[in-house]
Design an enzyme around this catalytic site. Sequence first.
Site, PDB file in Angstrom:
ATOM      1  N   TYR A  23      -1.598  -0.404  10.746  1.00  0.00           N
ATOM      2  CA  TYR A  23      -1.714  -0.908   9.189  1.00  0.00           C
ATOM      3  C   TYR A  23      -0.401  -0.423   8.376  1.00  0.00           C
ATOM      4  CZ  TYR A  23      -3.587  -0.961   4.534  1.00  0.00           C
ATOM      5  OH  TYR A  23      -4.052  -1.409   3.143  1.00  0.00           O
ATOM      6  N   SER A  26       0.797  -1.102   0.123  1.00  0.00           N
ATOM      7  CA  SER A  26       0.045   0.025   0.007  1.00  0.00           C
ATOM      8  C   SER A  26       0.718   1.353   0.078  1.00  0.00           C
ATOM      9  CB  SER A  26      -1.103   0.006   1.017  1.00  0.00           C
ATOM     10  OG  SER A  26      -1.453   1.375   1.541  1.00  0.00           O
TER      11      SER A  26
END
Length: 262
Positions: free
Chosen positions: A174, A161
Amino acid sequence: MPTRPAQSAPATPSTPVAPLTPPAPKVVLITGASSGIGAATARRLAAAGHHVVLGARRTDRLTALAQEIEARAGSVFPHVLDVTDQAGVRSFVAAAHDRYGRVDVLVNNAGVMPLSRLDALRVDEWNRMIDVNLRGVLHGIAAVLPLMRAQRRGHIVNISSVSGLRVDPTAAVYSATKHAVRALSEGLRQESRELRVTVISPGLTRSELTASIGDSGIKDAVETQMSIAIPATAIGEAVRYAIDQPADVDVNELVVRPTVQG
């Protein structure tokens, strides 16, 4: 005094461009394949002629996706999968190998994103992200690596990501898992001379990741940002690009995000 007309250089015959040879079909295993990036990647690769092996927990969605791909004459094999279960990941890989006799590509795509501030102390959610986003990738690598080493070829694609490139408030854990995926990918690449390793870092992409956000305020803010998100097909196309390169070309990293994303 008259001047001589300029003489042009002798023409050199142009080298004919060889026609592109379509890539040979590959056996591609995709985790988290029931929706979002995983499903879009499965559709794109099946349309390109690859054999796609779909892994996810939601068997009803897997079945529906497999039927959709088969209706378009694609080659597909669905198999239930929970990436947090190491034995289950081994079974997923073994089933694909038994069916096709080889495993060419693993796309480690399964992930969750329950964003929250650290002082909210949502420890169960932290652990869930570590289990799926990090341990799940490790389980996939552990399951395919012996087979790929024996084959002396293979390709591991890890979906990270842009949160693996930066850290934003509410995304500390995250981001930590996605930074770790990039680190794992680079370490595996440096250890490998026969295997290819690619890490793809999507920006804002339409998927179901926001559904796991338990804090309603954060969820609303993220869903507002998603108004600029690109379709999951963009990431599927990035995966196709990476795996369809010649065997001596390793696309190590791709960052794919909306043009307007800061």
